[in-house]
Design a protein around this motif. Structure first.
Motif, PDB file in Angstrom:
ATOM      1  N   ASP A   1      16.672   9.667  25.596  1.00 54.99           N
ATOM      2  CA  ASP A   1      15.488  10.466  25.289  1.00 54.99           C
ATOM      3  C   ASP A   1      14.207   9.802  25.781  1.00 54.99           C
ATOM      4  OD1 ASP A   1      16.767  12.593  24.032  1.00 54.99           O
ATOM      5  OD2 ASP A   1      16.782  11.610  22.087  1.00 54.99           O
ATOM      6  N   GLY A   2      14.338   8.700  26.532  1.00 55.44           N
ATOM      7  CA  GLY A   2      13.145   8.023  27.020  1.00 55.44           C
ATOM      8  C   GLY A   2      12.490   7.150  25.984  1.00 55.44           C
ATOM      9  N   LEU A   3      13.198   6.805  24.931  1.00 59.18           N
ATOM     10  CA  LEU A   3      12.634   5.975  23.865  1.00 59.18           C
ATOM     11  C   LEU A   3      13.152   4.548  24.024  1.00 59.18           C
ATOM     12  CD1 LEU A   3      13.021   8.436  20.853  1.00 59.18           C
ATOM     13  CD2 LEU A   3      11.119   8.187  22.445  1.00 59.18           C
ATOM     14  N   GLY A   4      12.350   3.700  24.590  1.00 56.44           N
ATOM     15  CA  GLY A   4      12.748   2.320  24.817  1.00 56.44           C
ATOM     16  C   GLY A   4      12.682   1.956  26.282  1.00 56.44           C
ATOM     17  N   ASP A   5      12.212   0.739  26.551  1.00 60.93           N
ATOM     18  CA  ASP A   5      12.045   0.269  27.920  1.00 60.93           C
ATOM     19  C   ASP A   5      13.036  -0.826  28.280  1.00 60.93           C
ATOM     20  OD1 ASP A   5       9.190   1.446  28.892  1.00 60.93           O
ATOM     21  OD2 ASP A   5       9.202   1.068  26.747  1.00 60.93           O
ATOM     22  N   GLY A   6      13.951  -1.127  27.378  1.00 62.56           N
ATOM     23  CA  GLY A   6      14.924  -2.161  27.671  1.00 62.56           C
ATOM     24  C   GLY A   6      15.669  -2.580  26.424  1.00 62.56           C
ATOM     25  N   LEU A   7      16.568  -3.549  26.593  1.00 59.58           N
ATOM     26  CA  LEU A   7      17.473  -3.945  25.521  1.00 59.58           C
ATOM     27  C   LEU A   7      17.456  -5.457  25.319  1.00 59.58           C
ATOM     28  CD1 LEU A   7      20.540  -1.747  26.527  1.00 59.58           C
ATOM     29  CD2 LEU A   7      18.972  -1.324  24.627  1.00 59.58           C
ATOM     30  N   LEU A   8      17.527  -5.845  24.051  1.00 54.77           N
ATOM     31  CA  LEU A   8      17.739  -7.230  23.658  1.00 54.77           C
ATOM     32  C   LEU A   8      18.791  -7.210  22.553  1.00 54.77           C
ATOM     33  CD1 LEU A   8      17.174 -10.246  23.446  1.00 54.77           C
ATOM     34  CD2 LEU A   8      15.129  -9.728  22.102  1.00 54.77           C
ATOM     35  N   LEU A   9      20.052  -7.333  22.953  1.00 58.26           N
ATOM     36  CA  LEU A   9      21.151  -7.300  21.994  1.00 58.26           C
ATOM     37  C   LEU A   9      21.427  -8.707  21.482  1.00 58.26           C
ATOM     38  CD1 LEU A   9      23.656  -4.892  23.801  1.00 58.26           C
ATOM     39  CD2 LEU A   9      21.883  -4.317  22.127  1.00 58.26           C
ATOM     40  N   GLU A  10      21.701  -8.802  20.187  1.00 59.06           N
ATOM     41  CA  GLU A  10      22.000 -10.098  19.581  1.00 59.06           C
ATOM     42  C   GLU A  10      23.289 -10.019  18.773  1.00 59.06           C
ATOM     43  OE1 GLU A  10      18.875 -12.663  17.895  1.00 59.06           O
ATOM     44  OE2 GLU A  10      17.554 -10.910  18.111  1.00 59.06           O
ATOM     45  N   GLY A  11      23.884 -11.183  18.553  1.00 59.57           N
ATOM     46  CA  GLY A  11      25.090 -11.262  17.752  1.00 59.57           C
ATOM     47  C   GLY A  11      25.929 -12.438  18.175  1.00 59.57           C
ATOM     48  N   PRO A  12      27.058 -12.665  17.510  1.00 57.10           N
ATOM     49  CA  PRO A  12      27.926 -13.812  17.818  1.00 57.10           C
ATOM     50  C   PRO A  12      28.809 -13.556  19.037  1.00 57.10           C
ATOM     51  CG  PRO A  12      28.868 -12.561  16.020  1.00 57.10           C
ATOM     52  CD  PRO A  12      27.552 -11.899  16.341  1.00 57.10           C
ATOM     53  N   TYR A  13      28.165 -13.306  20.182  1.00 63.93           N
ATOM     54  CA  TYR A  13      28.887 -12.978  21.408  1.00 63.93           C
ATOM     55  C   TYR A  13      28.336 -13.835  22.547  1.00 63.93           C
ATOM     56  CZ  TYR A  13      29.052  -8.876  18.365  1.00 63.93           C
ATOM     57  OH  TYR A  13      29.156  -8.048  17.272  1.00 63.93           O
ATOM     58  N   GLU A  14      29.117 -13.950  23.622  1.00 57.30           N
ATOM     59  CA  GLU A  14      28.679 -14.724  24.779  1.00 57.30           C
ATOM     60  C   GLU A  14      27.489 -14.026  25.455  1.00 57.30           C
ATOM     61  OE1 GLU A  14      31.658 -13.352  24.521  1.00 57.30           O
ATOM     62  OE2 GLU A  14      33.157 -14.941  24.275  1.00 57.30           O
ATOM     63  N   LEU A  15      26.576 -14.821  26.015  1.00 54.23           N
ATOM     64  CA  LEU A  15      25.418 -14.258  26.707  1.00 54.23           C
ATOM     65  C   LEU A  15      25.855 -13.338  27.841  1.00 54.23           C
ATOM     66  CD1 LEU A  15      23.055 -17.376  26.973  1.00 54.23           C
ATOM     67  CD2 LEU A  15      22.749 -15.371  25.502  1.00 54.23           C
ATOM     68  N   ASP A  16      26.888 -13.750  28.556  1.00 53.48           N
ATOM     69  CA  ASP A  16      27.376 -12.971  29.686  1.00 53.48           C
ATOM     70  C   ASP A  16      27.860 -11.593  29.234  1.00 53.48           C
ATOM     71  OD1 ASP A  16      28.058 -12.837  32.524  1.00 53.48           O
ATOM     72  OD2 ASP A  16      30.134 -12.841  31.860  1.00 53.48           O
ATOM     73  N   PHE A  17      28.530 -11.537  28.098  1.00 54.39           N
ATOM     74  CA  PHE A  17      29.031 -10.267  27.575  1.00 54.39           C
ATOM     75  C   PHE A  17      27.866  -9.355  27.183  1.00 54.39           C
ATOM     76  CE2 PHE A  17      30.407  -7.599  23.992  1.00 54.39           C
ATOM     77  CZ  PHE A  17      31.470  -6.935  24.575  1.00 54.39           C
ATOM     78  N   LEU A  18      26.860  -9.901  26.488  1.00 51.19           N
ATOM     79  CA  LEU A  18      25.709  -9.108  26.071  1.00 51.19           C
ATOM     80  C   LEU A  18      24.918  -8.605  27.280  1.00 51.19           C
ATOM     81  CD1 LEU A  18      24.427 -11.278  23.081  1.00 51.19           C
ATOM     82  CD2 LEU A  18      25.653  -9.101  22.950  1.00 51.19           C
ATOM     83  N   ARG A  19      24.808  -9.438  28.302  1.00 47.80           N
ATOM     84  CA  ARG A  19      24.073  -9.036  29.507  1.00 47.80           C
ATOM     85  C   ARG A  19      24.782  -7.888  30.222  1.00 47.80           C
ATOM     86  NH1 ARG A  19      24.956 -10.316  34.634  1.00 47.80           N
ATOM     87  NH2 ARG A  19      26.493 -11.912  34.039  1.00 47.80           N
ATOM     88  N   ASN A  20      26.081  -8.033  30.438  1.00 46.53           N
ATOM     89  CA  ASN A  20      26.833  -6.975  31.119  1.00 46.53           C
ATOM     90  C   ASN A  20      26.818  -5.673  30.322  1.00 46.53           C
ATOM     91  OD1 ASN A  20      27.888  -7.995  33.637  1.00 46.53           O
ATOM     92  ND2 ASN A  20      29.111  -9.424  32.440  1.00 46.53           N
ATOM     93  N   LEU A  21      26.965  -5.767  29.006  1.00 46.16           N
ATOM     94  CA  LEU A  21      26.934  -4.574  28.167  1.00 46.16           C
ATOM     95  C   LEU A  21      25.576  -3.883  28.270  1.00 46.16           C
ATOM     96  CD1 LEU A  21      28.177  -2.720  26.026  1.00 46.16           C
ATOM     97  CD2 LEU A  21      27.460  -4.373  24.278  1.00 46.16           C
ATOM     98  N   SER A  22      24.504  -4.666  28.278  1.00 50.04           N
ATOM     99  CA  SER A  22      23.156  -4.086  28.372  1.00 50.04           C
ATOM    100  C   SER A  22      22.960  -3.348  29.681  1.00 50.04           C
ATOM    101  CB  SER A  22      22.101  -5.191  28.227  1.00 50.04           C
ATOM    102  OG  SER A  22      22.183  -5.827  26.973  1.00 50.04           O
ATOM    103  N   PHE A  23      23.366  -3.970  30.785  1.00 48.94           N
ATOM    104  CA  PHE A  23      23.214  -3.314  32.085  1.00 48.94           C
ATOM    105  C   PHE A  23      24.070  -2.047  32.165  1.00 48.94           C
ATOM    106  CE2 PHE A  23      21.448  -7.314  33.938  1.00 48.94           C
ATOM    107  CZ  PHE A  23      20.350  -6.740  34.562  1.00 48.94           C
ATOM    108  N   THR A  24      25.280  -2.094  31.613  1.00 46.90           N
ATOM    109  CA  THR A  24      26.145  -0.911  31.656  1.00 46.90           C
ATOM    110  C   THR A  24      25.531   0.237  30.865  1.00 46.90           C
ATOM    111  OG1 THR A  24      28.086  -2.347  31.849  1.00 46.90           O
ATOM    112  CG2 THR A  24      28.486  -0.067  31.237  1.00 46.90           C
ATOM    113  N   MET A  25      24.895  -0.070  29.734  1.00 45.46           N
ATOM    114  CA  MET A  25      24.261   0.990  28.945  1.00 45.46           C
ATOM    115  C   MET A  25      23.036   1.561  29.650  1.00 45.46           C
ATOM    116  SD  MET A  25      24.688   0.060  24.927  1.00 45.46           S
ATOM    117  CE  MET A  25      23.830  -1.499  24.935  1.00 45.46           C
TER     118      MET A  25
END
Length: 391
Positions: free
Chosen positions: A255-279
């Motif tokens: 819906d155009g709400l948000g300019d980017g992602l900063l996901l946090e949690g007990p996960y590897e940085l690489d996993f969070l980065r790839n998930l963010s780009f895929t979304m």
């Protein structure tokens, strides 16, 4: 949403079945499904669902169950009707000019940020985990590199400080939590303390979709146009994270709400980065790799869909911005792949038709030759890049 709005006006209460057709396979397919189906379920829209994957049919059951269980956690939450809101348009977001400090690095089409600590910086393989190549001990940006890092605390280790300097010189933004306005309370009193922010990090802990919508409406009323990064924290399994993050972030990003992602949690940085780009790619914001559109197999499928999809992905997965559709038959295929750049469609037993956009350009290609002929077509249209040239 529009259908449900009209049903309300008419007093209709028919059950709705939800699905994302041609979602594809693997994590991509689950993310696209969670974005499309989950965004509606979290608003209380939909009674039955199907996650359609280019995989064995029984593999569709698990993400379906996870999606339903996640939606049930929203069942008693309150929000505003999604078809009554006034969104900031995506084009408006892209056009606005924001003067950012030199240590900020954002991308016009959607940014990926990662939260790091001092100990992350000195871990072996750190540059790779944030998507950079390492050359002579220094980072080199790629298309899939994180745009900015948010650093917790102040580094003391000299090696960590040196790495931070290399990152800044290499083009990766490095922010401290003091650099940005962090909004985490659903309180207009806190919101009113925001004054001319360069960047807002939105960090709700619960009811994220509805909280964020209310916050964006408030931003619009105050004419605040600073970029907003969705900072959502999860503690679930990776399988659940894919479903939960995609449904919540997707409901807002689409819906155009948000300019980017900063996901946090007990996960590897690489996993969070790839998930963010895929979304971001699934939300049609920022494309860093080939976008595949492929149907689940059915009784009309004229070739081994999973096998062929794998072969095509292996040959073409390095083409950013190119959409390739792999369709099992000509009944639904040409219509449902309408926005693809290239189409691979089963037309007869052991025969393939190739499409450029909506136009069939080659007919009755033997199945054994079709993948290479698809590659030749992409090259002919000037969309091919050799794998070694993709940064």
């Amino acid at each position: 949403r529009l259908l449900v709005a009209e049903m309300y006006k008419l007093g209709w209460d028919y059950p709705l079945h939800l699905g994302v057709t041609e979602a594809g396979e693997g994590e991509d397919g689950r993310i696209k499904s969670a974005m499309g189906i989950g965004a509606l379920l979290l608003d209380g829209i939909g009674e039955t669902i199907r996650v359609s994957l280019t995989e064995d049919a029984w593999n569709e059951i698990d993400p379906c169950k996870r999606l339903v269980q996640w939606a049930e956690t929203y069942a008693r939450k309150t929000g505003v009707a999604p078809f009554e809101e006034h969104y900031r348009s995506i084009e408006e977001i892209k056009r606005r000019q924001v003067i950012l400090p030199s240590n900020f690095a954002l991308h016009r089409d959607g940014s990926v940020l990662l939260k790091i600590k001092e100990q992350d910086l000195i871990q072996p393989g750190f540059y790779k985990s944030i998507g950079c190549e390492e050359q002579f001990g220094r980072p080199k940006l790629k298309m899939s590199s994180a745009d900015s890092l948010v650093l917790s605390g102040r580094p003391i280790n000299p090696k960590a400080q040196e790495i931070l300097e290399h990152l800044k010189k290499g083009g990766v933004g490095v922010l401290s939590e003091q650099d940005v306005a962090i909004v985490c309370e659903e309180s207009p009193e806190q919101w009113n303390q925001i004054e001319n922010p360069s960047l807002i990090i939105l960090k709700p802990s619960d009811n994220r979709v509805h909280y964020a919508r209310r916050f964006f409406e408030w931003l619009q009323s105050k004419k605040i146009m600073a970029p907003v990064i969705l900072n959502f924290t999860y503690t679930c399994s990776k399988e659940d994270l894919v479903i939960q993050a995609a449904s919540e972030c997707g409901a807002l990003l689409c819906d155009g709400l948000g300019d980017g992602l900063l996901l946090e949690g007990p996960y590897e940085l690489d996993f969070l980065r790839n998930l963010s780009f895929t979304m971001l790619q699934a939300a049609r914001m920022r494309t860093i790799r080939t976008d595949f559109i492929s149907c689940p197999s059915c009784g009309r499928t004229l070739f081994n869909l999973q096998e062929v999809t794998k072969k095509i992905r292996e040959r073409t997965a390095h083409l950013p911005g190119v959409k390739i559709a792999i369709m099992g038959c000509i009944v639904n295929g040409p219509g449902e792949m309408a926005d693809a750049d290239f189409g691979y469609v089963g037309s007869k037993p052991k025969m393939i038709d190739l499409y450029k956009g909506k136009v069939c350009v080659e007919k009755d290609i033997p199945h054994e030759e079709a993948v290479e002929r698809l590659v030749e077509l992409i090259k002919k249209e000037g969309r091919w890049i050799e794998p070694c040239h993709v940064a």
